[in-house]
Design a protein around this motif. Sequence first.
Motif, PDB file in Angstrom:
ATOM      1  N   LEU A 196       0.831  -1.208   0.000  1.00 39.47           N
ATOM      2  CA  LEU A 196       0.000   0.000   0.000  1.00 39.47           C
ATOM      3  C   LEU A 196       0.867   1.261   0.000  1.00 39.47           C
ATOM      4  O   LEU A 196       0.591   2.217  -0.733  1.00 39.47           O
ATOM      5  CB  LEU A 196      -0.929  -0.021   1.225  1.00 39.47           C
ATOM      6  CG  LEU A 196      -1.997  -1.126   1.176  1.00 39.47           C
ATOM      7  CD1 LEU A 196      -2.564  -1.393   2.563  1.00 39.47           C
ATOM      8  CD2 LEU A 196      -3.114  -0.746   0.203  1.00 39.47           C
ATOM      9  N   ILE A 197       1.918   1.253   0.792  1.00 35.82           N
ATOM     10  CA  ILE A 197       2.756   2.455   0.892  1.00 35.82           C
ATOM     11  C   ILE A 197       3.614   2.631  -0.356  1.00 35.82           C
ATOM     12  O   ILE A 197       3.711   3.733  -0.908  1.00 35.82           O
ATOM     13  CB  ILE A 197       3.610   2.400   2.177  1.00 35.82           C
ATOM     14  CG1 ILE A 197       2.697   2.623   3.385  1.00 35.82           C
ATOM     15  CG2 ILE A 197       4.733   3.429   2.133  1.00 35.82           C
ATOM     16  CD1 ILE A 197       3.388   2.659   4.719  1.00 35.82           C
ATOM     17  N   ALA A 213      -4.595   3.304  -1.152  1.00 35.06           N
ATOM     18  CA  ALA A 213      -3.655   3.320  -0.029  1.00 35.06           C
ATOM     19  C   ALA A 213      -4.365   3.696   1.264  1.00 35.06           C
ATOM     20  O   ALA A 213      -4.225   3.007   2.285  1.00 35.06           O
ATOM     21  CB  ALA A 213      -2.521   4.301  -0.310  1.00 35.06           C
ATOM     22  N   LEU A 214      -5.130   4.774   1.233  1.00 26.58           N
ATOM     23  CA  LEU A 214      -5.731   5.246   2.478  1.00 26.58           C
ATOM     24  C   LEU A 214      -6.809   4.288   2.973  1.00 26.58           C
ATOM     25  O   LEU A 214      -6.954   4.080   4.180  1.00 26.58           O
ATOM     26  CB  LEU A 214      -6.286   6.665   2.281  1.00 26.58           C
ATOM     27  CG  LEU A 214      -5.216   7.704   1.860  1.00 26.58           C
ATOM     28  CD1 LEU A 214      -5.817   9.101   1.795  1.00 26.58           C
ATOM     29  CD2 LEU A 214      -4.003   7.685   2.783  1.00 26.58           C
ATOM     30  N   GLU A 215      -7.514   3.662   2.035  1.00 23.31           N
ATOM     31  CA  GLU A 215      -8.517   2.660   2.436  1.00 23.31           C
ATOM     32  C   GLU A 215      -7.835   1.447   3.086  1.00 23.31           C
ATOM     33  O   GLU A 215      -8.216   1.005   4.167  1.00 23.31           O
ATOM     34  CB  GLU A 215      -9.318   2.215   1.198  1.00 23.31           C
ATOM     35  CG  GLU A 215     -10.264   1.039   1.396  1.00 23.31           C
ATOM     36  CD  GLU A 215     -11.494   1.389   2.230  1.00 23.31           C
ATOM     37  OE1 GLU A 215     -11.622   2.530   2.692  1.00 23.31           O
ATOM     38  OE2 GLU A 215     -12.323   0.473   2.438  1.00 23.31           O
ATOM     39  N   GLY A 216      -6.804   0.912   2.420  1.00 16.98           N
ATOM     40  CA  GLY A 216      -6.125  -0.268   2.974  1.00 16.98           C
ATOM     41  C   GLY A 216      -5.440   0.037   4.289  1.00 16.98           C
ATOM     42  O   GLY A 216      -5.545  -0.728   5.260  1.00 16.98           O
ATOM     43  N   LEU A 217      -4.728   1.173   4.348  1.00 19.24           N
ATOM     44  CA  LEU A 217      -3.988   1.513   5.569  1.00 19.24           C
ATOM     45  C   LEU A 217      -4.938   1.768   6.742  1.00 19.24           C
ATOM     46  O   LEU A 217      -4.620   1.441   7.888  1.00 19.24           O
ATOM     47  CB  LEU A 217      -3.102   2.741   5.325  1.00 19.24           C
ATOM     48  CG  LEU A 217      -1.928   2.510   4.353  1.00 19.24           C
ATOM     49  CD1 LEU A 217      -1.222   3.834   4.030  1.00 19.24           C
ATOM     50  CD2 LEU A 217      -0.924   1.503   4.908  1.00 19.24           C
ATOM     51  N   GLN A 298       2.868  11.822   4.963  1.00 10.96           N
ATOM     52  CA  GLN A 298       2.056  12.297   6.092  1.00 10.96           C
ATOM     53  C   GLN A 298       0.636  11.747   6.023  1.00 10.96           C
ATOM     54  O   GLN A 298       0.054  11.369   7.050  1.00 10.96           O
ATOM     55  CB  GLN A 298       2.024  13.835   6.116  1.00 10.96           C
ATOM     56  CG  GLN A 298       3.322  14.455   6.607  1.00 10.96           C
ATOM     57  CD  GLN A 298       3.822  13.844   7.922  1.00 10.96           C
ATOM     58  OE1 GLN A 298       3.052  13.523   8.827  1.00 10.96           O
ATOM     59  NE2 GLN A 298       5.127  13.650   8.040  1.00 10.96           N
ATOM     60  N   LYS A 299       0.060  11.682   4.820  1.00 10.44           N
ATOM     61  CA  LYS A 299      -1.303  11.127   4.707  1.00 10.44           C
ATOM     62  C   LYS A 299      -1.316   9.648   5.052  1.00 10.44           C
ATOM     63  O   LYS A 299      -2.258   9.149   5.676  1.00 10.44           O
ATOM     64  CB  LYS A 299      -1.836  11.329   3.283  1.00 10.44           C
ATOM     65  CG  LYS A 299      -2.320  12.742   3.013  1.00 10.44           C
ATOM     66  CD  LYS A 299      -2.956  12.805   1.636  1.00 10.44           C
ATOM     67  CE  LYS A 299      -3.267  14.223   1.237  1.00 10.44           C
ATOM     68  NZ  LYS A 299      -3.685  14.363  -0.153  1.00 10.44           N
ATOM     69  N   ALA A 300      -0.274   8.921   4.619  1.00 13.74           N
ATOM     70  CA  ALA A 300      -0.201   7.484   4.938  1.00 13.74           C
ATOM     71  C   ALA A 300      -0.079   7.287   6.442  1.00 13.74           C
ATOM     72  O   ALA A 300      -0.767   6.434   7.031  1.00 13.74           O
ATOM     73  CB  ALA A 300       0.989   6.845   4.214  1.00 13.74           C
TER      74      ALA A 300
END
Length: 367
Positions: A196-197, A213-217, A298-300
């Motif tokens: 994801l990252i 990415a944001l959904e999975g993380l 930062q978003k991750a």
Amino acid sequence: MDLFFHLPTELLLGDGVVIKNADKLARLGQRALIVAGRSADKNGALSDVCAALDEKGVAHARVMGPKPNPDLPDVQRIVDAGRDFKADFIVAIGGGSPIDASKVSAALLAQALNTADLERRPLKDAALPIVAVPTTAGTGTEANTYSIITTENPKRKKTFLTPAMAPRLGLLDPKYTYSLDAVQSASTAIDALAHLIEGYVREGYTQISEMLALEGLSHIAKCKDALLNKTYDAEARASLLYASMIGGIMLAHFRTIAPHQMGYTLTNFRDMPHGQACGVLLASFLGKMRHGCEDRIQKALGALGMSDLGEFKAFIAKVLPPHGEYTREELESYVEACAEDAFSKPNPVEMDREMLLSIFVESLIEN
Ligand SMILES: [Fe+2]
């Protein structure tokens, strides 16, 4: 914006998903080769697949799944079994290894080739249909075309792919992951995190990669306590399997970058589990990529509920404690083994050998 997004695999996730979808299996043919390791006997996946095939009158034979990090002899064994059985399709049950080995086997079977032919000619776009039944939550291989096989001379991970190698069906039942041990659970979860990252911070930002990415993380974030305490309830297992699947969709479109290429050396030469091998390098890698993708880092971290890379590094070290001693000379040899592959990836900042060595040293000696 340039974008290519194609997901040919029908993905179904939920309790009892194999039995509920027996008719979808039967549509793929009348003779199924099941590729399954011993874990499939105890986690319930094999009995569910056999019951679903039996219910629809589909003949089936089993070949034992390959060892972790499958090689070409493992693939040839599956090809021989499929040819002997005259299989119409393959049902691959397991972690990344049985599914990855089955993908390239399915292509060889459809094209009447053997592994020796892989050296001589590229694969055409044809493969027997594949059904992927993951029993770990990390590789996401059920959702993409990639088949990663270890070759000898030189010893490296080689990716085989054609669009036809994408599974027709991915059947994901969280209960098949209940019997994973603590190390498998943690390493595979960190593999999903890396997919994801890496897909998110790579050069070539898209809104879809950010969404994935944001959904999975955010689903991995829900499992932080489970990962730290090594106790997983049904909700955590389902969240990790879902995050892994999203990571697989990410991989299908945005692939991985330097940490995966570097991590392969730790697996090849030190037998480090794949997820740990990639995960242990991530914090240092991201630190050096900052000026290329600061906002995405930062978003991750925000999606993971973390404030900075120090917290991220400490989390991974607690989930998968580092082990083994490394010398600088050994790490220099790993730089040589992976440099070409690492440099060829769309990393957010251009890398050189000094940077690769620094990431290895910070992650494995100065941790
Ligand atoms: Fe991976």
